[in-house]
Design an enzyme around this catalytic site. Structure first.
Site, mmCIF file in Angstrom:
data_model
loop_
_atom_site.group_PDB
_atom_site.id
_atom_site.type_symbol
_atom_site.label_atom_id
_atom_site.label_comp_id
_atom_site.label_asym_id
_atom_site.label_seq_id
_atom_site.Cartn_x
_atom_site.Cartn_y
_atom_site.Cartn_z
ATOM 1 N N HIS A 183 7.400 68.813 147.635
ATOM 2 C CA HIS A 183 7.929 68.206 148.861
ATOM 3 C C HIS A 183 7.965 69.257 149.701
ATOM 4 C CE1 HIS A 183 11.392 67.094 151.428
ATOM 5 N NE2 HIS A 183 11.076 65.807 150.979
ATOM 6 N N ARG A 185 10.203 70.531 151.724
ATOM 7 C CA ARG A 185 11.198 71.475 151.766
ATOM 8 C C ARG A 185 11.044 72.669 150.836
ATOM 9 N NH1 ARG A 185 16.483 70.701 153.204
ATOM 10 N NH2 ARG A 185 16.817 72.629 152.176
ATOM 11 N N LYS A 186 9.906 72.371 150.041
ATOM 12 C CA LYS A 186 9.763 73.475 148.813
ATOM 13 C C LYS A 186 8.857 74.549 149.399
ATOM 14 C CE LYS A 186 12.343 71.124 146.143
ATOM 15 N NZ LYS A 186 12.853 70.045 147.105
ATOM 16 N N ILE A 187 8.626 75.569 148.433
ATOM 17 C CA ILE A 187 7.970 76.684 148.844
ATOM 18 C C ILE A 187 6.396 76.477 148.925
ATOM 19 C CG2 ILE A 187 7.244 78.896 148.115
ATOM 20 C CD1 ILE A 187 9.873 78.993 148.737
#
Length: 382
Positions: A183, A185-187
């Protein structure tokens, strides 16, 4: 007339010309659905995470769903999960007809431990889902010792974990099956998307079938023949596929992962040093047994602080800074407040949910951006 304050986001994915070129190449190929790029991404991701098998999916939630399905978890089974996690962790157990049983977490890491899990085990417990919350690695060895002795499956929800390490290895490598999120928002991001990894070849094979309606011959296999083989539908499956467009982005992002993690740890160190003298704030740190990618830099607002957590959030918002409330407590949400699952006392979960917030942290963040955040947090008298 006052100057317009530019909004500072809590997260911004690091995407550029390489990702654009990779997507354009896929479009030019004419094959944009699940195909060769997905297969390449799976192979590269498995190698990077030191696991035998990787199966790309449409999200981490669908990866968790497949993880429990291929492991044979279903109606009549209890699955221990942290309440201190995004609701998808508990939802995955519900999707397969099992009962989520909520465990408390360690106040320092925000993760379940062998102790908090053992307190809520039932005679029906067949699986435990552990989460690397905010990228902080879960202490897996003690949990494996507890669960292996009882023939309980260990699933790792590493939605936030890409680039974090546990005892010198990538997180997720020691679980029976692990789910990952891509997603924004992930790294590491593919827009949306996820991955299932496992050492079990038979589980990986079944996950590949189930993600594509449980067809005996997938779309890519049929496309390779002028006269496509007749497929069979071997069981009730799902549509949990990733596209080659997403996988092309993921391949580029995976190559950037070390640089992304290094930059986030650098930014986190700046926050930690600046906030070290504030007795009213407790910041997230590396545990003794591993390193975090700082997917989220979360702060607990203690009783000694002159403002409450919500007042700190309001002050940041007034300065144009988009911070976020800390991780949710799933057992307090309406969807689970009246569910039939067993809910133990979860005092740490409820305290962390009430008192934590997530500060902005992203690759392109400038020193002046961090200065804006710190000016609010360290405001005299605040």
């Amino acid at each position: 007339m006052s100057a317009v304050v530019t909004r500072l986001p809590v997260m911004r994915p690091w995407l550029g010309d390489e990702e654009t070129a990779a997507v354009a190449e896929v479009i030019a190929s004419g094959w944009v659905a699940q195909g060769p790029r997905v297969a390449e991404f799976e192979e590269r991701f498995a190698a990077s995470q030191q696991v035998e098998h990787a199966v790309a999916t449409s999200s981490c939630t669908t990866a968790l769903h497949l993880a429990l399905a291929v492991a044979g978890i279903g109606p009549g089974d209890d699955v221990v999960v942290p309440s201190f996690s995004f609701i998808a962790t508990a939802n995955a157990a519900t999707y397969v007809g099992a009962r989520p049983v909520f465990a408390d977490v360690c106040e320092l890491t925000g993760n379940v431990t062998a102790h908090t899990i053992e307190r809520v085990l039932t005679p029906r417990t067949r699986a435990v889902v552990v989460v690397d919350q905010g990228g902080v690695p879960v202490d897996l060895d003690a949990i494996r010792e507890l669960c292996d002795a009882r023939d309980i499956l260990v699933v790792e929800d590493a939605a936030c974990g890409a680039g974090s390490t546990y005892r010198g290895r990538p997180v997720g490598a020691g679980a029976d099956v692990t789910a990952w999120s891509f997603h924004p928002r992930k790294i590491l991001t593919t827009g949306e998307g996820g991955m299932l990894t496992t050492p079990h070849a038979d589980w990986a094979l079944r996950a590949r079938r189930l993600r594509e309606h449980a067809m005996s011959a997938g779309a890519a296999d049929r496309h390779a023949h002028v006269l496509a083989p007749q497929e069979e539908y071997l069981e009730i499956g799902f549509n949990h596929r990733m596209t080659d467009l997403q996988a092309a982005v993921g391949i580029v992002q995976l190559g950037k992962l070390p640089e992304i993690v290094a930059r986030r740890r650098e930014l986190a160190a700046t926050y930690t040093a600046a906030l070290a003298g504030d007795q009213g704030l407790r910041v997230v740190r590396d545990p003794s047994y591993g390193t975090t990618n700082f997917q989220s830099y979360w702060v607990e607002v203690l009783d000694a602080h002159p403002r409450t957590r919500d007042e700190v959030l309001e002050a940041l918002a007034d300065a144009g800074v988009s911070a976020r409330r800390g991780i949710m407590a799933t057992h307090l949400e309406p969807a689970y407040r009246r569910h039939s699952g067993r809910v133990a006392q979860l005092p740490v979960t409820e305290r962390l949910t009430r008192r934590t917030l997530i500060l902005p942290l992203f690759h392109q963040m400038a020193a002046s951006d961090q200065g804006r955040v710190l000016d609010v947090l360290l405001e005299p008298g605040a």
